[in-house]
Motif scaffolding. Structure first.
Motif, PDB file in Angstrom:
ATOM      1  N   ARG A 160       0.807  -1.229   0.000  1.00  0.00           N
ATOM      2  CA  ARG A 160       0.000   0.000   0.000  1.00  0.00           C
ATOM      3  C   ARG A 160       0.834   1.270   0.000  1.00  0.00           C
ATOM      4  O   ARG A 160       0.280   2.369  -0.053  1.00  0.00           O
ATOM      5  N   VAL A 161       2.170   1.135   0.057  1.00  0.00           N
ATOM      6  CA  VAL A 161       3.039   2.293   0.241  1.00  0.00           C
ATOM      7  C   VAL A 161       3.862   2.553  -1.020  1.00  0.00           C
ATOM      8  O   VAL A 161       4.495   1.629  -1.555  1.00  0.00           O
ATOM      9  N   PRO A 162       3.898   3.791  -1.528  1.00  0.00           N
ATOM     10  CA  PRO A 162       4.749   4.105  -2.680  1.00  0.00           C
ATOM     11  C   PRO A 162       6.214   3.774  -2.398  1.00  0.00           C
ATOM     12  O   PRO A 162       6.721   4.012  -1.303  1.00  0.00           O
ATOM     13  N   ASN A 163       6.879   3.224  -3.392  1.00  0.00           N
ATOM     14  CA  ASN A 163       8.288   2.851  -3.284  1.00  0.00           C
ATOM     15  C   ASN A 163       9.139   4.055  -2.865  1.00  0.00           C
ATOM     16  O   ASN A 163       8.978   5.163  -3.367  1.00  0.00           O
ATOM     17  N   GLY A 164      10.073   3.813  -1.930  1.00  0.00           N
ATOM     18  CA  GLY A 164      10.869   4.908  -1.384  1.00  0.00           C
ATOM     19  C   GLY A 164      11.758   5.588  -2.408  1.00  0.00           C
ATOM     20  O   GLY A 164      11.977   6.805  -2.351  1.00  0.00           O
ATOM     21  N   GLY A 165      12.312   4.819  -3.358  1.00  0.00           N
ATOM     22  CA  GLY A 165      13.132   5.424  -4.399  1.00  0.00           C
ATOM     23  C   GLY A 165      12.322   6.320  -5.312  1.00  0.00           C
ATOM     24  O   GLY A 165      12.807   7.371  -5.768  1.00  0.00           O
ATOM     25  N   TYR A 166      11.082   5.918  -5.604  1.00  0.00           N
ATOM     26  CA  TYR A 166      10.185   6.753  -6.408  1.00  0.00           C
ATOM     27  C   TYR A 166       9.871   8.054  -5.681  1.00  0.00           C
ATOM     28  O   TYR A 166       9.930   9.145  -6.270  1.00  0.00           O
ATOM     29  N   VAL A 167       9.579   7.974  -4.387  1.00  0.00           N
ATOM     30  CA  VAL A 167       9.291   9.179  -3.601  1.00  0.00           C
ATOM     31  C   VAL A 167      10.510  10.097  -3.583  1.00  0.00           C
ATOM     32  O   VAL A 167      10.407  11.316  -3.780  1.00  0.00           O
ATOM     33  N   LEU A 168      11.690   9.511  -3.379  1.00  0.00           N
ATOM     34  CA  LEU A 168      12.918  10.308  -3.359  1.00  0.00           C
ATOM     35  C   LEU A 168      13.165  10.984  -4.703  1.00  0.00           C
ATOM     36  O   LEU A 168      13.653  12.116  -4.760  1.00  0.00           O
ATOM     37  N   ALA A 169      12.816  10.319  -5.796  1.00  0.00           N
ATOM     38  CA  ALA A 169      13.009  10.906  -7.121  1.00  0.00           C
ATOM     39  C   ALA A 169      12.142  12.158  -7.304  1.00  0.00           C
ATOM     40  O   ALA A 169      12.551  13.101  -7.998  1.00  0.00           O
ATOM     41  N   ILE A 170      10.962  12.183  -6.702  1.00  0.00           N
ATOM     42  CA  ILE A 170      10.123  13.385  -6.777  1.00  0.00           C
ATOM     43  C   ILE A 170      10.797  14.526  -6.021  1.00  0.00           C
ATOM     44  O   ILE A 170      10.873  15.667  -6.507  1.00  0.00           O
ATOM     45  N   GLY A 171      11.312  14.242  -4.819  1.00  0.00           N
ATOM     46  CA  GLY A 171      12.043  15.263  -4.084  1.00  0.00           C
ATOM     47  C   GLY A 171      13.270  15.727  -4.844  1.00  0.00           C
ATOM     48  O   GLY A 171      13.602  16.925  -4.861  1.00  0.00           O
TER      49      GLY A 171
END
Length: 261
Positions: free
Chosen positions: A30-41
């Motif tokens: 249920r949680v967005p992948n951490g690398g994907y989230v970091l790529a947005i930042g």
């Protein structure tokens, strides 16, 4: 534009705030992948800072993110001719979910001596590696993962006892990788403890650091991810990533916890 570019895009909403959106297709459970989230930042920083490319970027994951808008609050710490240092707080519903610290440069202007004792990990070609399985995992809608025999545990085999995965990574839509793709790919291989404890567990990320060493050539990324010590559930994951021509383009270290059911 590629799916990755579209789904990591950000827009400026004030002097120091950029808004992104966490899309379907990138979740682990249920949680967005951490690398994907970091790529947005990282993309928010690329747009906010005078230097376009992350040289090193670090994220602490304070609380799980969810689908929907996410706000990137950017603060520049110091900027010089060659490097800009900055931090980003990524917020959802006024709660800080991820804290990022980074140094940004223009990789086209980086000069200096080079040396390595690292050779690209020896693995079969893309077509000879096995699909990583887990096709029901939403993240696999966006990322194509091909593994060596290290990945057989994902298809029901017993753990190998060697906490390591080797394989190839590519965008599912066939788009060639760019620098920000490397940040996402650094969190794309399966957690190495799966090859010790099996799949009956969860390995949440505490912290992720990615060093970018260059712009990748077209084609899939060759990667290896390994854990050498698990101490009362706490572990490290060390990753190395080469482009299709064998050039080292990124390194990663992740701190995580393994929770066995």
């Amino acid at each position: 534009m590629s799916e990755f570019q579209i789904e990591t895009s950000v827009e400026r909403v004030s002097d120091y705030v950029w808004r992104g959106h966490l899309h379907r297709g990138w979740r682990i459970g249920r949680v967005p992948n951490g690398g994907y989230v970091l790529a947005i930042g990282a993309r928010a920083l690329s747009e906010a800072l005078p230097h376009p490319h992350p040289q090193v970027i670090n994220a602490f994951y304070l609380s799980p993110t969810v689908l929907g808008p996410i706000y990137c609050h950017v603060e520049t710490l110091r900027s010089s001719k060659r490097t800009t240092h900055a931090v980003v707080k990524m917020l959802q519903e006024d709660e800080v979910k991820v804290q990022i610290t980074a140094a940004y440069v223009d990789v086209n202007n980086v000069i200096g001596p080079s040396w390595t004792d690292l050779a690209p990990v020896e693995i079969p070609p893309w077509d000879e590696c096995e699909d990583a399985g887990n096709t029901q995992l939403e993240f696999r809608q966006r990322v194509d993962i091909r593994l060596t025999s290290s990945g057989r545990v994902l298809k029901g085999s017993d753990p190998s006892g060697n906490a390591r995965f080797d394989g190839w990574l590519a965008h599912k839509d066939g788009t060639d990788p760019d620098i920000l793709s490397l940040i996402m790919f650094a969190d794309a291989l399966p957690p190495p403890p799966f090859n010790v404890f099996g799949l009956a567990g969860w390995v949440p990320t505490v912290e992720l650091t990615v060093q970018v060493r260059g712009i990748p050539c077209p084609g899939p990324i060759r990667g290896t991810l390994a854990t050498h010590a698990v101490t009362e559930g706490l572990l490290e994951e060390d990753g190395y990533y080469w482009d299709s021509r064998g050039k080292l383009v990124a390194l990663s270290r992740q701190t995580a916890r393994v929770r066995v059911k």
